[in-house]
Design a protein around this motif. Sequence first.
Motif, PDB file in Angstrom:
ATOM      1  N   ILE A  28       0.839  -1.199   0.000  1.00 17.52           N
ATOM      2  CA  ILE A  28       0.000   0.000   0.000  1.00 17.52           C
ATOM      3  C   ILE A  28       0.873   1.249   0.000  1.00 17.52           C
ATOM      4  CG2 ILE A  28      -1.664   1.335   1.363  1.00 17.52           C
ATOM      5  CD1 ILE A  28      -2.830  -1.421   2.257  1.00 17.52           C
ATOM      6  N   TRP A  29       1.872   1.285   0.887  1.00 22.54           N
ATOM      7  CA  TRP A  29       2.742   2.459   1.019  1.00 22.54           C
ATOM      8  C   TRP A  29       3.461   2.782  -0.286  1.00 22.54           C
ATOM      9  CZ3 TRP A  29       3.174   6.406   4.117  1.00 22.54           C
ATOM     10  CH2 TRP A  29       4.322   7.190   4.071  1.00 22.54           C
ATOM     11  N   PHE A  30       3.939   1.754  -0.974  1.00 22.66           N
ATOM     12  CA  PHE A  30       4.667   1.971  -2.221  1.00 22.66           C
ATOM     13  C   PHE A  30       3.779   1.804  -3.450  1.00 22.66           C
ATOM     14  CE2 PHE A  30       8.055   0.856   0.789  1.00 22.66           C
ATOM     15  CZ  PHE A  30       8.839   1.985   0.641  1.00 22.66           C
ATOM     16  N   GLY A  31       2.485   1.655  -3.229  1.00 22.41           N
ATOM     17  CA  GLY A  31       1.544   1.480  -4.327  1.00 22.41           C
ATOM     18  C   GLY A  31       1.206   2.782  -5.032  1.00 22.41           C
ATOM     19  N   GLU A  32       0.423   2.653  -6.062  1.00 20.03           N
ATOM     20  CA  GLU A  32       0.091   3.780  -6.938  1.00 20.03           C
ATOM     21  C   GLU A  32      -0.601   4.931  -6.203  1.00 20.03           C
ATOM     22  OE1 GLU A  32      -2.440   4.632 -11.033  1.00 20.03           O
ATOM     23  OE2 GLU A  32      -2.186   2.582 -10.336  1.00 20.03           O
ATOM     24  N   ILE A  33      -1.555   4.626  -5.338  1.00 21.92           N
ATOM     25  CA  ILE A  33      -2.309   5.683  -4.652  1.00 21.92           C
ATOM     26  C   ILE A  33      -1.388   6.544  -3.793  1.00 21.92           C
ATOM     27  CG2 ILE A  33      -4.061   6.125  -2.881  1.00 21.92           C
ATOM     28  CD1 ILE A  33      -5.565   3.662  -3.992  1.00 21.92           C
ATOM     29  N   PHE A  34      -0.566   5.905  -2.970  1.00 19.49           N
ATOM     30  CA  PHE A  34       0.314   6.665  -2.089  1.00 19.49           C
ATOM     31  C   PHE A  34       1.446   7.339  -2.865  1.00 19.49           C
ATOM     32  CE2 PHE A  34      -2.146   4.785   1.101  1.00 19.49           C
ATOM     33  CZ  PHE A  34      -1.853   5.366   2.322  1.00 19.49           C
ATOM     34  N   GLU A  35       1.957   6.692  -3.882  1.00 16.59           N
ATOM     35  CA  GLU A  35       2.998   7.312  -4.711  1.00 16.59           C
ATOM     36  C   GLU A  35       2.454   8.572  -5.381  1.00 16.59           C
ATOM     37  OE1 GLU A  35       6.345   6.756  -5.433  1.00 16.59           O
ATOM     38  OE2 GLU A  35       6.281   5.408  -3.717  1.00 16.59           O
ATOM     39  N   ASN A  36       1.248   8.485  -5.933  1.00 16.56           N
ATOM     40  CA  ASN A  36       0.643   9.656  -6.573  1.00 16.56           C
ATOM     41  C   ASN A  36       0.407  10.780  -5.573  1.00 16.56           C
ATOM     42  OD1 ASN A  36       0.648   8.482  -9.103  1.00 16.56           O
ATOM     43  ND2 ASN A  36      -1.454   7.734  -8.935  1.00 16.56           N
ATOM     44  N   ALA A  37      -0.034  10.434  -4.375  1.00 20.82           N
ATOM     45  CA  ALA A  37      -0.264  11.449  -3.342  1.00 20.82           C
ATOM     46  C   ALA A  37       1.050  12.138  -2.978  1.00 20.82           C
ATOM     47  CB  ALA A  37      -0.893  10.814  -2.103  1.00 20.82           C
ATOM     48  N   LYS A  39       3.820  12.400  -4.804  1.00 22.18           N
ATOM     49  CA  LYS A  39       4.280  13.210  -5.941  1.00 22.18           C
ATOM     50  C   LYS A  39       3.507  14.518  -6.020  1.00 22.18           C
ATOM     51  CE  LYS A  39       5.818   9.370  -8.808  1.00 22.18           C
ATOM     52  NZ  LYS A  39       5.517   8.525  -9.971  1.00 22.18           N
ATOM     53  N   LYS A  40       2.208  14.430  -5.846  1.00 22.38           N
ATOM     54  CA  LYS A  40       1.372  15.626  -5.916  1.00 22.38           C
ATOM     55  C   LYS A  40       1.780  16.631  -4.837  1.00 22.38           C
ATOM     56  CE  LYS A  40      -3.372  16.854  -6.728  1.00 22.38           C
ATOM     57  NZ  LYS A  40      -4.635  16.351  -7.183  1.00 22.38           N
ATOM     58  N   MET A  41       1.974  16.150  -3.621  1.00 24.00           N
ATOM     59  CA  MET A  41       2.340  17.045  -2.524  1.00 24.00           C
ATOM     60  C   MET A  41       3.748  17.606  -2.697  1.00 24.00           C
ATOM     61  SD  MET A  41       0.585  15.255   0.720  1.00 24.00           S
ATOM     62  CE  MET A  41      -0.989  14.458   0.501  1.00 24.00           C
ATOM     63  N   LEU A  42       4.674  16.797  -3.196  1.00 23.65           N
ATOM     64  CA  LEU A  42       6.029  17.286  -3.445  1.00 23.65           C
ATOM     65  C   LEU A  42       6.037  18.387  -4.499  1.00 23.65           C
ATOM     66  CD1 LEU A  42       8.099  13.988  -3.329  1.00 23.65           C
ATOM     67  CD2 LEU A  42       8.275  15.920  -1.758  1.00 23.65           C
ATOM     68  N   ASN A  43       5.075  18.337  -5.400  1.00 17.41           N
ATOM     69  CA  ASN A  43       4.943  19.375  -6.423  1.00 17.41           C
ATOM     70  C   ASN A  43       4.047  20.520  -5.958  1.00 17.41           C
ATOM     71  OD1 ASN A  43       6.596  18.296  -8.509  1.00 17.41           O
ATOM     72  ND2 ASN A  43       5.027  16.749  -8.863  1.00 17.41           N
ATOM     73  N   LYS A  44       3.757  20.530  -4.646  1.00 17.86           N
ATOM     74  CA  LYS A  44       2.953  21.577  -4.006  1.00 17.86           C
ATOM     75  C   LYS A  44       1.561  21.704  -4.615  1.00 17.86           C
ATOM     76  CE  LYS A  44       6.952  23.875  -2.420  1.00 17.86           C
ATOM     77  NZ  LYS A  44       7.930  24.786  -2.393  1.00 17.86           N
ATOM     78  N   LYS A  45       1.004  20.573  -5.001  1.00 16.13           N
ATOM     79  CA  LYS A  45      -0.362  20.532  -5.512  1.00 16.13           C
ATOM     80  C   LYS A  45      -1.180  19.723  -4.514  1.00 16.13           C
ATOM     81  CE  LYS A  45       1.102  20.872 -10.252  1.00 16.13           C
ATOM     82  NZ  LYS A  45       1.189  20.248 -11.550  1.00 16.13           N
ATOM     83  N   LEU A  46      -2.027  20.407  -3.796  1.00 10.92           N
ATOM     84  CA  LEU A  46      -2.821  19.740  -2.776  1.00 10.92           C
ATOM     85  C   LEU A  46      -4.151  19.264  -3.350  1.00 10.92           C
ATOM     86  CD1 LEU A  46      -2.218  22.178   0.199  1.00 10.92           C
ATOM     87  CD2 LEU A  46      -1.014  20.054  -0.317  1.00 10.92           C
TER      88      LEU A  46
END
Length: 82
Positions: A28-37, A39-46
């Motif tokens: 789960i932690w390394f899965g698509e949902i958490f990876e996308n979350a 990446k989005k936050m690292l790009n400052k997109k909430l």
Amino acid sequence: AIRFDGSVTFCGYSETRENVKNKSLKEIWFGEIFENARKKMLNKKLYPHCNKCVPSDFTQKRRFRNELIRSLSEKYGGGNSK
């Protein structure tokens, strides 16, 4: 957050969920949902639901940190109170 039914979300307001009954926490932690979350936050997109807690959460942590620093400075002297 891991809920009583085994569902796992990256925050309490997210409707996107995995379940520990179907996947390991590592998957789960390394899965698509958490990876996308992440990446989005690292790009400052909430996410739209982030406005429900982020401002107050940051404010509360900042207030707590400042009160702790002030208290420790008063008790032990010195230090930066800001």
